[in-house]
Design an enzyme around this catalytic site. Structure first.
Site, PDB file in Angstrom:
ATOM      1  N   GLY A 178       0.813  -1.228   0.000  1.00 21.16           N
ATOM      2  CA  GLY A 178       0.000   0.000   0.000  1.00 21.16           C
ATOM      3  C   GLY A 178       0.838   1.266   0.000  1.00 21.16           C
ATOM      4  O   GLY A 178       0.342   2.348   0.302  1.00 21.16           O
TER       5      GLY A 178
ATOM      6  N   LYS B  89       6.419  16.623  -3.849  1.00 18.01           N
ATOM      7  CA  LYS B  89       6.663  16.884  -2.420  1.00 18.01           C
ATOM      8  C   LYS B  89       7.696  17.985  -2.206  1.00 18.01           C
ATOM      9  O   LYS B  89       7.554  18.800  -1.292  1.00 18.01           O
ATOM     10  CB  LYS B  89       7.085  15.590  -1.728  1.00 18.01           C
ATOM     11  CG  LYS B  89       5.926  14.591  -1.621  1.00 18.01           C
ATOM     12  CD  LYS B  89       6.417  13.222  -1.237  1.00 18.01           C
ATOM     13  CE  LYS B  89       5.271  12.228  -1.104  1.00 18.01           C
ATOM     14  NZ  LYS B  89       5.720  10.844  -1.027  1.00 18.01           N
TER      15      LYS B  89
HETATM   16  N1  HSE Z   1       3.528   6.682  -3.081  1.00 22.68           N
HETATM   17  C1  HSE Z   1       3.973   7.545  -2.028  1.00 22.68           C
HETATM   18  C2  HSE Z   1       5.295   7.046  -1.492  1.00 22.68           C
HETATM   19  C3  HSE Z   1       2.917   7.554  -0.956  1.00 22.68           C
HETATM   20  O1  HSE Z   1       5.666   5.919  -1.813  1.00 22.68           O
HETATM   21  O2  HSE Z   1       5.978   7.766  -0.782  1.00 22.68           O
HETATM   22  C4  HSE Z   1       3.073   8.633   0.051  1.00 22.68           C
HETATM   23  O3  HSE Z   1       3.041   9.905  -0.499  1.00 22.68           O
END
Ligand code: HSE
Length: 345
Positions: A210, A228
């Site tokens: 997940g 980010k």
């Molecule tokens: N897909 C993202 C990660 C989820 O692996 O960091 C969290 O933003």
């Protein structure tokens, strides 16, 4: 009593619902906060609205069993099939929890969900990166104009407070550089590939846990980390960085041979995101870097992320913690909800 409408009932929405269920009494006793889910609207699983509140335990159990909300029990006040916009506008929710899939290029439909909610005088909390990375200034101004709050702690490093920590605890510093490992999926994959798994096996594991985005291209090509670093730059360093301004390379070009070769030299590949402000000029990048195993960032392994803030007064402060995960990201939404309730940042 905060009344919540969940847009999206996937991993993150269910993660929050589980926390609300488990922590209901403790949260009330410790903080005074009480939350009630009045609506869930999911494009695939269906939509339910009960002004008196949804039975979260039942909704979770039914979705786990059948994959949809169709078998959620009928009751007098229950309304089905409201779409996301109807859920925002027509329910008695005061806060929208936006956890839908976002188109990575347009940020939609999440951007329009925010605009509709703000115009309706409703708060929004989200872990959805698109709107914050693509439309931070516009949406924060809109939320202010309408006197509502917009929380997005979980957009960077899930429940690890990568945004609140610098904004609150490091207030008063000029932060000149932010750098770190901001994607859990790729950091997890790099670890597992170093341990001998193929790229595909490592990605499948990250998806099963997940961690990955709905479309994992966003993780492996570096787009998620780019979102980010833009969010960090614009919210913490007060820049106006755009996603396209950030040079971006993911891990797709790294071969098992590259990883093995680095290991033989006592080094490790890491996907590093960085933004630096110098004489008013802002430069940002996302790229794989080969680091000595002894480098602090090389020790950050698996789904753990880390971010360093170079501050003029406090020096360089590094925060590390989980960057993805069902409960961790569910928790990030709770942080926002609690801080709306307390009227804190
Ligand atoms: N897909 C993202 C990660 C989820 O692996 O960091 C969290 O933003």
């Amino acid at each position: 009593m905060q009344k919540l409408a969940l847009l999206g009932f996937g991993t993150v929405g269910q993660g929050l619902a589980e926390i609300l269920l488990q922590k209901k009494d403790a949260l009330k006793a410790e903080t005074g906060w009480e939350g009630k889910v009045v609506a869930i609207s999911d494009m695939i699983k269906g939509s339910i609205y009960d002004p008196e509140g949804i039975d979260i335990e039942k909704a979770l159990a039914i979705v786990k069993k059948t994959g949809t909300l169709d078998d959620y029990p009928e009751s007098e006040g229950l309304i089905r099939d409201l779409d996301s916009f109807e859920t925002i506008e027509q329910t008695n929710a005061d806060t929208i929890v936006e956890v839908t899939f976002t188109d990575v290029k347009t940020g939609q439909p999440a951007i329009d969900h925010c605009k509709t909610a703000f115009a309706a005088g409703k708060h929004v909390v989200m872990s959805n990166k698109g709107p914050v990375a693509l439309a931070y200034k516009e949406l924060s101004q809109l939320a202010n104009q309408h006197g509502v709050r917009w929380g997005f702690e979980g957009t960077v490093m899930s429940g690890t407070p990568a945004l609140r920590m610098p904004l609150t605890a490091l207030a008063g510093n000029d932060i000149n550089e932010i750098s770190g490992i901001l994607n859990g999926t790729t950091n997890y994959m790099l670890l597992r590939m170093e341990e001998g798994l193929s790229y595909e096996e490592a990605l499948t594991e990250a998806q099963n846990k997940g961690f990955a985005e709905a479309d994992p291209t966003s993780d492996v090509e570096g787009y998620d980390a780019r979102y980010k670093i833009v969010i960090l730059a614009n919210t913490v360093m007060n820049t106006t960085l755009k996603v396209d301004d950030v040079a971006c390379d993911g891990i797709t070009q790294l071969t098992p041979y590259d990883i093995k070769k680095a290991k033989a030299q006592g080094k490790r590949w890491k996907l590093i995101a960085r933004v630096r402000k110098e004489h008013g000029v802002v430069k940002a990048s996302v790229q794989p870097e080969m680091m000595d195993e002894t480098h602090p960032l090389a020790q950050v392994q698996g789904v753990i992320n880390a971010v360093s803030f170079e501050c003029d007064l406090a020096g360089t402060i590094t925060l590390s913690g989980p960057g993805a995960g069902r409960t961790e990201t569910g928790y990030s939404l709770l942080i926002d909800l609690l801080n709306i309730y307390r009227n804190h940042l």
